[in-house]
Design an enzyme around this catalytic site. Structure first.
Site, PDB file in Angstrom:
ATOM      1  N   TYR A 130       9.187  -0.928  -9.918  1.00  0.00           N
ATOM      2  CA  TYR A 130       9.791   0.370  -9.611  1.00  0.00           C
ATOM      3  C   TYR A 130      10.407   0.866 -10.906  1.00  0.00           C
ATOM      4  O   TYR A 130      11.135   0.114 -11.567  1.00  0.00           O
ATOM      5  CB  TYR A 130      10.898   0.220  -8.560  1.00  0.00           C
ATOM      6  CG  TYR A 130      10.400   0.199  -7.139  1.00  0.00           C
ATOM      7  CD1 TYR A 130       9.537   1.184  -6.672  1.00  0.00           C
ATOM      8  CD2 TYR A 130      10.821  -0.780  -6.253  1.00  0.00           C
ATOM      9  CE1 TYR A 130       9.090   1.169  -5.358  1.00  0.00           C
ATOM     10  CE2 TYR A 130      10.373  -0.796  -4.933  1.00  0.00           C
ATOM     11  CZ  TYR A 130       9.515   0.182  -4.500  1.00  0.00           C
ATOM     12  OH  TYR A 130       9.068   0.178  -3.205  1.00  0.00           O
ATOM     13  N   THR A 156       4.494   1.419  -8.822  1.00  0.00           N
ATOM     14  CA  THR A 156       4.575   2.173  -7.568  1.00  0.00           C
ATOM     15  C   THR A 156       5.128   3.562  -7.859  1.00  0.00           C
ATOM     16  O   THR A 156       6.218   3.703  -8.410  1.00  0.00           O
ATOM     17  CB  THR A 156       5.463   1.425  -6.558  1.00  0.00           C
ATOM     18  OG1 THR A 156       4.842   0.161  -6.309  1.00  0.00           O
ATOM     19  CG2 THR A 156       5.594   2.192  -5.267  1.00  0.00           C
ATOM     20  N   HIS A 276       2.532   3.993   1.216  1.00  0.00           N
ATOM     21  CA  HIS A 276       3.663   3.069   1.309  1.00  0.00           C
ATOM     22  C   HIS A 276       3.859   2.586   2.759  1.00  0.00           C
ATOM     23  O   HIS A 276       4.981   2.423   3.250  1.00  0.00           O
ATOM     24  CB  HIS A 276       4.940   3.756   0.815  1.00  0.00           C
ATOM     25  CG  HIS A 276       5.890   2.844   0.078  1.00  0.00           C
ATOM     26  ND1 HIS A 276       5.974   2.798  -1.278  1.00  0.00           N
ATOM     27  CD2 HIS A 276       6.793   1.926   0.524  1.00  0.00           C
ATOM     28  CE1 HIS A 276       6.895   1.915  -1.642  1.00  0.00           C
ATOM     29  NE2 HIS A 276       7.413   1.369  -0.559  1.00  0.00           N
TER      30      HIS A 276
HETATM   31  C1  LIG Z   1       9.234  -3.995   4.588  1.00  0.00           C
HETATM   32  C2  LIG Z   1       8.408  -3.394   3.509  1.00  0.00           C
HETATM   33  C3  LIG Z   1       8.861  -3.403   2.207  1.00  0.00           C
HETATM   34  C4  LIG Z   1       8.075  -2.841   1.206  1.00  0.00           C
HETATM   35  N1  LIG Z   1       8.514  -2.908  -0.091  1.00  0.00           N
HETATM   36  C5  LIG Z   1       7.733  -2.434  -1.078  1.00  0.00           C
HETATM   37  C6  LIG Z   1       8.120  -2.589  -2.431  1.00  0.00           C
HETATM   38  O1  LIG Z   1       9.158  -3.169  -2.733  1.00  0.00           O
HETATM   39  N2  LIG Z   1       7.295  -2.074  -3.382  1.00  0.00           N
HETATM   40  C7  LIG Z   1       6.125  -1.429  -3.067  1.00  0.00           C
HETATM   41  O2  LIG Z   1       5.414  -0.984  -3.968  1.00  0.00           O
HETATM   42  N3  LIG Z   1       5.725  -1.301  -1.796  1.00  0.00           N
HETATM   43  C8  LIG Z   1       6.494  -1.797  -0.799  1.00  0.00           C
HETATM   44  N4  LIG Z   1       6.071  -1.680   0.485  1.00  0.00           N
HETATM   45  C9  LIG Z   1       4.783  -1.060   0.781  1.00  0.00           C
HETATM   46  C10 LIG Z   1       3.668  -2.104   0.790  1.00  0.00           C
HETATM   47  O3  LIG Z   1       3.397  -2.574  -0.494  1.00  0.00           O
HETATM   48  C11 LIG Z   1       2.355  -1.508   1.349  1.00  0.00           C
HETATM   49  O4  LIG Z   1       2.054  -0.317   0.654  1.00  0.00           O
HETATM   50  C12 LIG Z   1       2.393  -1.211   2.841  1.00  0.00           C
HETATM   51  O5  LIG Z   1       3.241  -2.110   3.523  1.00  0.00           O
HETATM   52  C13 LIG Z   1       0.995  -1.311   3.397  1.00  0.00           C
HETATM   53  O6  LIG Z   1       0.962  -1.017   4.727  1.00  0.00           O
HETATM   54  P1  LIG Z   1       0.937  -2.115   5.918  1.00  0.00           P
HETATM   55  O7  LIG Z   1       2.351  -2.629   6.015  1.00  0.00           O
HETATM   56  O8  LIG Z   1       0.542  -1.293   7.076  1.00  0.00           O
HETATM   57  O9  LIG Z   1      -0.048  -3.187   5.535  1.00  0.00           O
HETATM   58  C14 LIG Z   1       6.848  -2.242   1.508  1.00  0.00           C
HETATM   59  C15 LIG Z   1       6.389  -2.250   2.826  1.00  0.00           C
HETATM   60  C16 LIG Z   1       7.147  -2.819   3.818  1.00  0.00           C
HETATM   61  C17 LIG Z   1       6.618  -2.828   5.225  1.00  0.00           C
END
Ligand SMILES: Cc1cc2nc3c(=O)[nH]c(=O)nc-3n(C[C@H](O)[C@H](O)[C@H](O)COP(=O)(O)O)c2cc1C
Length: 387
Positions: A130, A156, A276
């Site tokens: 980030y 990201t 995301h």
């Molecule tokens: C609880 C949670 C925390 C996440 N934290 C981050 C993060 O710190 N950095 C990031 O790039 N994406 C983050 N994401 C997004 C995930 O990398 C991803 O894009 C997304 O979860 C994909 O969808 P799905 O949960 O339906 O598989 C997060 C997603 C969730 C559910």
């Protein structure tokens, strides 16, 4: 764990074991959650083309992702605070991924640090960045990822400001949890979780605390995070990160063809088509819906990964049929952690692998790298993008 036959089985199990504030953190999307829901439900609009009487022996799911061999076209996507779904969650998920032979991504906002994960694993992993306003901190973070032999950085781009997730606001989410009547009542009803946490290596954002200037304790951490996500982020930062890191940079959070072009022209080695997980711009299209137009625009120039709504091997194959090289897995890993730590994450991978393997056989395909548009019917979702 073998009783869990679907990702939803793992989800239900996690719900019963993880304190509500952390379970709901993983299980929700922003505002009305329409994009969160569409990510998964729109896979149903794609139908497979069954073929028969094709020799289906010797099937292979193996591929490469961003130059790294992968046992199947799946990588663990970055997720914040895995280490609060279960004690040492990042280490457990990273170990499960390593044993399974697929890439693991560690979030900037993880509980276990870059060094913790490097120490607990032997293969290189991906680190997610980030962009923060504190440039010296960013320089050190990239250097730490390099020193830990991370094989790629994920930048990201879709979270310089936070989409409102109502569950988190209502639950007063923080890492570690603030102790009040509400959080204590959530924790005492999950004694297994609480007991595990007592022995956890870390309980707060370990990539930040002690590394960012003036962040030595929790009070200073909260205010640092609130003010740090860099709202002035633009494409030129991709080049800056690339130069400093010197290895492949994956740009994550692309939903638009022009952004895909810009990411490529600014040096992205791969992109992740992603909203995301429906946690940022509610009302944006599902990732699977925009994937074909992005493949048309830049598929010949860069590697395209996607995430959002992958809950089965069939979802993974549908994304491949529409042109993705591989997919990232978000929530299913968190459900697996909550359900059973490392064994739960392994189970999530097994569920996806088994379904992908059998589906491939029924499609008359033996090599996952050959999955393409010929394996699905064109329909509204696919045709309107020119396929
Ligand atoms: C609880 C949670 C925390 C996440 N934290 C981050 C993060 O710190 N950095 C990031 O790039 N994406 C983050 N994401 C997004 C995930 O990398 C991803 O894009 C997304 O979860 C994909 O969808 P799905 O949960 O339906 O598989 C997060 C997603 C969730 C559910």
């Amino acid at each position: 764990m073998s009783a869990a036959l679907t990702i939803n089985d793992l989800r239900q199990r996690a719900r019963g074991r993880v304190p509500r504030m952390f379970f709901q953190y993983s299980d929700s999307g922003s505002w009305t959650e329409s994009t969160f829901r569409a990510n998964e439900s729109e896979f149903d609009e794609i139908r497979f083309r069954q073929r028969v009487a094709v020799d289906m022996r010797d099937r292979s799911l193996a591929t490469t992702l961003v130059g790294q061999p992968a046992a199947m076209p799946l990588a663990v996507g970055p997720a914040a605070i895995c280490g609060l779904q279960v004690a040492d969650g990042e280490i457990k998920a990273a170990r499960a991924a390593e044993k399974f032979g697929i890439p693991f991504s560690l979030s900037t906002m993880s509980i276990g640090s870059i060094e913790d994960v490097a120490e607990a694993t032997s293969k290189p992993f991906w680190f997610q960045l980030y962009m923060m306003r504190d440039k010296p901190f960013m320089e050190r973070l990239i250097d730490r990822a390099k020193a830990a032999r991370c094989s790629a950085l994920i930048m990201t781009m879709d979270l310089q400001i936070l989409g409102d997730r109502h569950a988190d606001v209502r639950n007063g989410l923080s890492a570690p949890p603030k102790f009040n009547l509400n959080s204590i009542s959530q924790i005492v009803t999950r004694p297994g979780w609480a007991f595990g946490m007592l022995g956890a290596k870390r309980r707060t954002f370990s990539n930040v605390v002690g590394h960012a200037q003036n962040v030595e304790d929790l009070g200073s951490l909260a205010s640092w995070i609130a003010g740090q996500f860099d709202q002035s982020l633009t494409w030129k930062e991709v080049g800056w990160v690339k130069d400093r890191f010197g290895g492949p940079v994956i740009v994550k959070g692309i939903l638009d063809t022009q952004d895909a072009q810009l990411a490529v022209s600014h040096g992205a080695d791969a992109i992740v088509v992603s909203n995301h997980g429906g946690r940022q711009l509610d009302g944006a299209p599902s990732s699977i819906r925009v994937l074909p137009e992005i493949v048309d625009a830049v598929g010949h120039k860069t590697e395209i990964l996607m995430d959002g709504g992958i809950r089965s091997g069939q979802h993974m194959l549908k994304a491949l049929a529409l042109g993705a090289k591989g997919v990232l897995l978000g929530r299913p890993v968190l459900y697996g952690l909550g359900a059973g730590g490392e064994a739960g994450v392994t189970r999530a991978f097994e569920i996806i692998r088994k379904e992908a393997d059998v589906t491939m056989a029924l499609l008359g395909e033996r090599d996952v790298r050959n999955i393409g548009p010929h394996n699905i019917y064109s329909n509204d979702l696919v045709r309107q993008q020119g396929h």
